[in-house]
Write a protein that holds these residues in place. Structure first.
Motif, PDB file in Angstrom:
ATOM      1  N   ALA A 105       6.525   2.067  -7.990  1.00  0.00           N
ATOM      2  CA  ALA A 105       7.027   1.589  -6.527  1.00  0.00           C
ATOM      3  C   ALA A 105       6.382   0.249  -6.180  1.00  0.00           C
ATOM      4  O   ALA A 105       5.337  -0.013  -6.706  1.00  0.00           O
ATOM      5  N   HIS A 106       6.877  -0.294  -5.115  1.00  0.00           N
ATOM      6  CA  HIS A 106       6.375  -1.697  -4.722  1.00  0.00           C
ATOM      7  C   HIS A 106       5.707  -1.453  -3.408  1.00  0.00           C
ATOM      8  O   HIS A 106       6.207  -0.651  -2.522  1.00  0.00           O
ATOM      9  N   CYS A 107       4.763  -2.082  -3.223  1.00  0.00           N
ATOM     10  CA  CYS A 107       4.020  -2.035  -1.873  1.00  0.00           C
ATOM     11  C   CYS A 107       4.699  -2.459  -0.710  1.00  0.00           C
ATOM     12  O   CYS A 107       4.668  -1.816   0.336  1.00  0.00           O
ATOM     13  N   SER A 108       5.290  -3.579  -0.946  1.00  0.00           N
ATOM     14  CA  SER A 108       5.725  -4.450   0.239  1.00  0.00           C
ATOM     15  C   SER A 108       4.687  -4.530   1.521  1.00  0.00           C
ATOM     16  O   SER A 108       5.160  -4.675   2.636  1.00  0.00           O
ATOM     17  N   GLU A 114       2.146 -10.650  -2.626  1.00  0.00           N
ATOM     18  CA  GLU A 114       1.315  -9.646  -2.880  1.00  0.00           C
ATOM     19  C   GLU A 114      -0.051 -10.088  -3.326  1.00  0.00           C
ATOM     20  O   GLU A 114      -0.675  -9.270  -3.713  1.00  0.00           O
ATOM     21  N   PHE A 115      -0.289 -11.381  -3.091  1.00  0.00           N
ATOM     22  CA  PHE A 115      -1.456 -11.979  -3.599  1.00  0.00           C
ATOM     23  C   PHE A 115      -2.806 -11.143  -3.301  1.00  0.00           C
ATOM     24  O   PHE A 115      -2.897 -10.833  -1.984  1.00  0.00           O
ATOM     25  N   TRP A 123      -4.190  -0.130  -8.934  1.00  0.00           N
ATOM     26  CA  TRP A 123      -5.503  -0.131  -8.405  1.00  0.00           C
ATOM     27  C   TRP A 123      -5.950  -1.441  -7.474  1.00  0.00           C
ATOM     28  O   TRP A 123      -6.661  -1.289  -6.887  1.00  0.00           O
ATOM     29  N   CYS A 124      -5.267  -2.538  -8.038  1.00  0.00           N
ATOM     30  CA  CYS A 124      -5.389  -3.790  -7.234  1.00  0.00           C
ATOM     31  C   CYS A 124      -5.254  -3.517  -5.905  1.00  0.00           C
ATOM     32  O   CYS A 124      -6.075  -4.224  -5.178  1.00  0.00           O
ATOM     33  N   HIS A 125      -4.392  -2.709  -5.514  1.00  0.00           N
ATOM     34  CA  HIS A 125      -3.860  -2.573  -4.174  1.00  0.00           C
ATOM     35  C   HIS A 125      -4.947  -1.966  -3.308  1.00  0.00           C
ATOM     36  O   HIS A 125      -5.002  -2.041  -2.187  1.00  0.00           O
ATOM     37  N   ILE A 126      -5.244  -0.619  -4.105  1.00  0.00           N
ATOM     38  CA  ILE A 126      -6.492   0.160  -3.698  1.00  0.00           C
ATOM     39  C   ILE A 126      -7.759  -0.788  -3.395  1.00  0.00           C
ATOM     40  O   ILE A 126      -8.334  -0.752  -2.133  1.00  0.00           O
TER      41      ILE A 126
ATOM     42  N   PRO B  96      15.150  -5.896  -4.541  1.00  0.00           N
ATOM     43  CA  PRO B  96      14.893  -5.537  -2.966  1.00  0.00           C
ATOM     44  C   PRO B  96      14.348  -6.801  -2.318  1.00  0.00           C
ATOM     45  O   PRO B  96      14.730  -7.175  -1.058  1.00  0.00           O
ATOM     46  N   GLU B  97      13.479  -7.519  -2.933  1.00  0.00           N
ATOM     47  CA  GLU B  97      12.559  -8.287  -2.194  1.00  0.00           C
ATOM     48  C   GLU B  97      13.404  -9.716  -2.005  1.00  0.00           C
ATOM     49  O   GLU B  97      12.980 -10.579  -1.380  1.00  0.00           O
TER      50      GLU B  97
END
Lengths: 155, 168
Positions: A105-108, A114-115, A123-126, B96-97
């Protein structure tokens, strides 16, 4: 609190501005394409009813913008940091659940920017959100620092 | 200042977000989370042959291959780097983006009344459904989703291409 900001206060000051600015930006980018953010929430496969998904797609960005603006202004700083901290804990839990369930899934979280985390949720997002949470706790614990309405109102 | 006072203020800010968000949702166009079933293609009045079977929202690889042969446009809803490394021949990239700034420009070159096949990676991938829902909202009434996705297309040996040809 004394009127004269301490050295640590001046260190917290940029953190408050960066955090506030980032959350205003995150909220604005989500609101610029609410259907995309709503689609991203569906992609998390939380089995939420449609009205909750659509409601969250409007409410979360506005909460981010309001709390972010309060941080930038230094008004109700600790409360705004508390709210942003709660949001970040919820985001981290949700991202963890997506990773744990192996969902692509994508974070958005920041729209199409999303830099520094490219690609699907990982894990990068976490780690990114944990760093933001650390900054939030610092601001919440230390208070507004200099150039804040909170400070002016207590003079 | 006491912790309970801070919690009270945080709750007030959250409530403000809920109120403004709710008001915004009322004035915003309705949001479609799932694509509609596509409208059936009109049958020409002079047609004497058998009435063609109407295609559903999700179509099989065989049905997609049949539409490909008829020149139906294909939309790749995967990540840009995936599109670049390989996509269905002639497919345009609309993920989507791509809708972040409104309807992507490439959509203006597609016929809203004609069928359209959207695909992503198959399996758990939601991108094709999200793109179909957003294209529906923009007036595209005949969106079909290749359920098995790009991997099945490649496995069947159907034509593919690489590069940024169909990207903005």
């Amino acid at each position: 609190m004394s009127d004269k900001p301490t050295a640590l206060g001046w260190l917290v000051f940029p953190l408050r501005l960066i955090l506030g600015g980032l959350f205003i930006l995150a909220g604005y980018l989500k609101l610029s394409a609410v259907p995309v953010f709503a689609g991203a929430i569906v992609g998390f496969k939380l089995n939420l009813p449609d009205h909750i998904v659509i409601g969250s797609a409007f409410v979360v960005p506005w909460v981010e913008i309001i709390a972010g603006a309060m941080l930038v202004l230094g008004l109700w700083t600790r409360a705004a940091a508390m709210l942003i901290g709660a949001l970040l804990v919820a985001f981290i839990a949700m991202l963890g659940s997506v990773i744990f369930r192996g969902i692509d899934a994508h974070c958005s979280c920041f729209g199409k920017f999303e830099f520094p985390c490219d690609g699907p949720i990982g894990w990068c997002h976490i780690i990114r959100n944990s760093v933001l949470l650390g900054m939030t706790v610092t601001v919440g614990a230390w208070g507004p620092g200099p150039l804040a309405i909170d400070r002016e109102s207590t003079k | 200042m006491s912790c309970s006072k801070q919690i009270q203020r945080a709750a007030t800010l959250a409530l403000a977000g809920v109120v403004v968000g709710a008001a915004h949702s009322i004035i915003h166009d309705p949001i479609k989370l799932r694509p509609d079933a596509p409208l059936p293609m009109p049958v020409p009045a002079t047609s004497g042959g058998p009435v063609p079977q109407a295609l559903g929202l999700e179509i099989t690889l065989e049905q997609a291959w049949d539409l490909f042969g008829k020149g139906t446009p294909f939309v790749d809803a995967r990540r840009p780097e995936d599109y670049e490394s390989g996509h269905i021949e002639g497919a345009v990239w609309i993920a989507p983006e791509s809708f972040m700034g409104g309807l992507p420009e490439v959509a203006n070159f597609l016929d809203r009344e004609a069928p359209l096949v959207i695909y992503c990676t198959g399996g758990d991938c939601d991108a094709s459904h999200n793109v179909a829902a957003m294209l529906n909202q923009a007036g595209f009434k005949r969106c079909h989703i290749l359920k098995e996705g790009y991997p099945a297309w490649v496995a069947a040996g159907h034509p593919t291409a690489t590069g940024k040809g169909g990207m903005p």
